[in-house]
Design an enzyme around this catalytic site. Structure first.
Site, PDB file in Angstrom:
ATOM      1  N   LEU A 117       0.804  -1.051   0.033  1.00 60.27           N
ATOM      2  CA  LEU A 117      -0.063  -0.136  -0.045  1.00 60.27           C
ATOM      3  C   LEU A 117       0.821   1.332  -0.065  1.00 60.27           C
ATOM      4  O   LEU A 117       1.873   1.379   0.661  1.00 60.27           O
ATOM      5  CB  LEU A 117      -0.931   0.181   1.378  1.00 60.27           C
ATOM      6  CG  LEU A 117      -2.099  -0.981   1.086  1.00 60.27           C
ATOM      7  CD1 LEU A 117      -2.970  -1.105   2.149  1.00 60.27           C
ATOM      8  CD2 LEU A 117      -2.830  -0.893  -0.159  1.00 60.27           C
ATOM      9  N   GLU A 356      12.346  10.112  -1.811  1.00 61.78           N
ATOM     10  CA  GLU A 356      13.252   9.139  -2.362  1.00 61.78           C
ATOM     11  C   GLU A 356      11.935   8.118  -2.781  1.00 61.78           C
ATOM     12  O   GLU A 356      12.343   7.506  -4.126  1.00 61.78           O
ATOM     13  CB  GLU A 356      14.159   8.514  -1.634  1.00 61.78           C
ATOM     14  CG  GLU A 356      15.375   9.529  -1.419  1.00 61.78           C
ATOM     15  CD  GLU A 356      15.234  10.358  -0.399  1.00 61.78           C
ATOM     16  OE1 GLU A 356      16.192  11.187  -0.222  1.00 61.78           O
ATOM     17  OE2 GLU A 356      14.195  10.432   0.406  1.00 61.78           O
ATOM     18  N   HIS A 405      28.375   8.723  -2.880  1.00 60.77           N
ATOM     19  CA  HIS A 405      28.711   9.085  -1.534  1.00 60.77           C
ATOM     20  C   HIS A 405      28.626   7.523  -0.582  1.00 60.77           C
ATOM     21  O   HIS A 405      28.133   7.706   0.580  1.00 60.77           O
ATOM     22  CB  HIS A 405      27.911  10.274  -0.875  1.00 60.77           C
ATOM     23  CG  HIS A 405      28.111  11.498  -1.344  1.00 60.77           C
ATOM     24  ND1 HIS A 405      27.784  11.854  -2.616  1.00 60.77           N
ATOM     25  CD2 HIS A 405      28.515  12.765  -0.760  1.00 60.77           C
ATOM     26  CE1 HIS A 405      28.288  13.080  -2.919  1.00 60.77           C
ATOM     27  NE2 HIS A 405      28.756  13.537  -1.628  1.00 60.77           N
TER      28      HIS A 405
END
Length: 617
Positions: A117, A356, A405
């Site tokens: 979900l 993100e 990084h």
């Protein structure tokens, strides 16, 4: 002429078929399907524009079931539209059936897998962005959401981005049936509070009775006529609508009805209605971006270049060679160097800000329309979107991820910014490739390979500069490796990737000064790993030291051990990795503290060889 009586009957058919599907399968979510049946009946008969005979046509609308557990309803719609027949409908949830417990692209026209979900709406944002910015076609994206998933943060990332980009080709339909799996949702039937929140994000929000076909039709029409923002419908519904034994009752989630035959009779019996779903207008042409051509960049050996910079420059060059390449970033493009692409090809760059989950979801949506997305952020931050990456693999999505990084070598920023789990987590994704080049020329060639690779491909890049050792004409490919040095007198093999390749080569110099010859292998492809080169080295030296800027679990060391699992000769493998929680410091201090610098690698090799001598002597 709209026939709302037909739509009501169609809604009942969708309910009956949802009950039947779960009944014959012995599992499923019929009550969650029944609540949204009227919403989907009106959509199917009059508003959706989708050629089910040509499900991948670029002009088609897109329908995403964010509440993927309502798959009985979705498959009932496909049956009513003639996309599947009765025989296939009866295979729901059976082994080998395309009709899985939650929808996947195995059954067209399904764009993506859903069921976790909070993901369908963010993916819908990606497809809608593709429609606006890339395809430049007037298709609409419809997303059926559940009210329980409104508690997911990713939903609100989607609300924010859709409003920011003015995605008036996106309509979210929230089935507010009040009941979650175990309890009532936080807001219950308070659709006005939901709407106020959506309006605060910049959406056109409509509240309605989700069982009133006239109100549903009017709401869809309003969504279609809204031209400056996305629209969301908050539809008050009843879970298990139409069957007294389950309607609006807790404890009925995720299970077939106890008496399905009685429920079907209460709903008016089995029907065999079919819908001639409207087809889209195919007259607009699909947009294509023109390109100037060119080639991937190269660097001279002996240069010192950060692989993150090489990634950005290679990606920009690739964008000049291929008009289907798209870049996304999480608002760190000046660090990942995707800004190189953004400056060169601004029309194909999508800024996802510090979100993100939405970035990966948008990439999944973009690739569903045939574009080639590269998504980048700090490697550590992909962990926030890991479930989206996992689900992307279930969707058979083609994604290219670049994480910069990585490891302790980033230096003073400290452990919150240091990806030390990324190779393990991405190696675990089905069908993935994990790449960690040590220099700029490797990076550029791998970026070119990533563009054509199917599945999830992850490129790990470095903050600091590394020595360019790979010549521009060397073969670099996914699944390959590079032997930095070797001889017939090698007594130990040093294996590294990324920053530890330089350290391993320096360690070999230290050992050579003591009369110990060491082979050095650069495993720039961690998955798939070059097992042939490793087994040859194991046979020649019988001693391997593997050094990685990563936790010891699941990274390069474990990949090497897996490659040697069937090796029949005795071989000793020593894994050097970051084992203690790092702190701030210089890259040199942090590599030394972890024991993965040149001195640490050389010391491990000496100790290993001394132990072998003692065992023989």
């Amino acid at each position: 002429m709209v026939d709302n009586n037909f739509r009501r009957e169609l809604g009942q058919q969708l309910r009956v078929d949802s009950v039947r599907a779960a009944w014959h399968a012995g599992s499923g979510h019929p009550t969650s399907s029944m609540s949204a049946a009227d919403l989907m009946a009106v959509l199917l008969d009059g508003h959706l524009r989708l050629d089910y005979d040509n499900p991948h046509a670029p002009h088609n609308d897109h329908l995403i079931f964010s509440k993927g557990h309502a798959s009985p309803l979705y498959y009932s719609m496909l049956k009513a539209a003639g996309a599947i027949d009765d025989a296939e409908f009866a295979t729901y949830r059976q082994f080998g059936s395309r009709l899985e417990g939650h929808p996947t692209p195995r059954i067209p026209p399904t764009d993506v897998a859903t069921g976790s979900l909070g993901q369908g709406l963010p993916v819908g944002v990606g497809i809608a962005l593709a429609g606006k910015r890339l395809d430049r076609l007037p298709y609409r994206v419809w997303v059926l959401c559940g009210d329980s998933e409104m508690a997911e943060g990713s939903m609100w990332e989607a609300f924010e981005h859709a409003a920011h980009y003015g995605l008036d080709n996106l309509t979210a339909i929230v089935d507010v049936n009040r009941l979650g799996q175990t309890t009532e949702t936080m807001l219950g039937w308070d659709v006005e509070t939901y709407a106020a929140r959506a309006r605060a994000f910049g959406w056109h929000a409509i509240t309605l009775d989700g069982h009133d076909v006239d109100a549903i039709d009017a709401a869809y029409a309003a969504a279609e006529s809204t031209t400056d923002r996305p629209t969301v419908l908050f539809a008050k519904t009843k879970k298990g609508k139409g069957v007294k034994a389950v309607e609006d009752l807790p404890g009925k989630h995720g299970k077939p009805l106890d008496d399905p035959e009685a429920a079907i009779a209460e709903l008016g019996g089995v029907r065999d209605l079919s819908v001639s779903v409207a087809k889209p207008d195919t007259s607009p042409s699909v947009h294509e971006f023109s390109v100037d051509g060119g080639s991937l960049p190269v660097w001279e050996t002996g240069d010192h270049v950060a692989t993150r910079l090489a990634y950005g420059q290679a990606l920009a060059a690739l964008g000049s060679m291929r008009g289907d390449v798209v870049a996304l970033d999480g608002e760190v493009s000046n660090s990942t160097h995707s800004e190189e692409f953004a400056h060169a090809h601004p029309d194909r760059y999508l800024e996802m800000y510090i979100a993100e989950q939405q970035m990966i979801a948008a990439a999944v949506g973009v690739q569903a329309r045939g574009w080639v997305p590269f998504a980048s952020t700090f490697a550590a931050f992909f962990s926030r979107a890991y479930d989206f990456i996992r689900m992307a693999a279930i969707s058979s999505a083609d994604l290219r991820l670049s994480g910069s990084h990585a490891g302790v070598s980033i230096g003073a920023d400290g452990p919150s910014q240091m990806a030390l789990e990324d190779m393990a987590s991405l190696r675990a994704v089905h069908g993935s490739a994990v790449l960690h080049p040590s220099d700029a020329n490797q990076t550029a060639k791998l970026v070119g390979e990533m563009a054509s690779r199917k599945g999830i491909t992850y490129l790990r890049t470095l903050r600091g500069k590394t020595l360019v050792r790979t010549t521009p004409d060397e073969d670099v490919h996914i699944g390959g490796s590079r032997t930095v040095r070797s001889s017939s007198d090698d007594r130990v093999t040093l294996v590294g990737c990324g920053v530890t390749v330089d350290e391993a080569d320096k360690a070999a110099e230290l050992l050579a000064a003591e009369g110990i010859q060491a082979r050095v292998i650069d495993c720039y492809s961690v998955k798939p790993i070059d097992a042939s080169v490793l087994t040859t080295a194991a046979g020649d030296t019988h001693a391997l030291v593997v050094a990685e800027d990563h936790w010891p679990e699941g990274g390069l060391g474990d990949a090497v051990l897996e490659a040697l699992a069937g090796f029949e000769e005795p071989v000793v493998v020593r894994k050097l990795a970051v084992r203690d929680m790092p702190t701030s410091g210089t890259p040199e201090e942090l590599l030394r503290a972890a024991g993965i610098d040149a001195e640490g690698i050389a010391a491990a090799a000496r100790e290993m060889l001394a132990s072998r001598r003692a065992a023989v002597g």
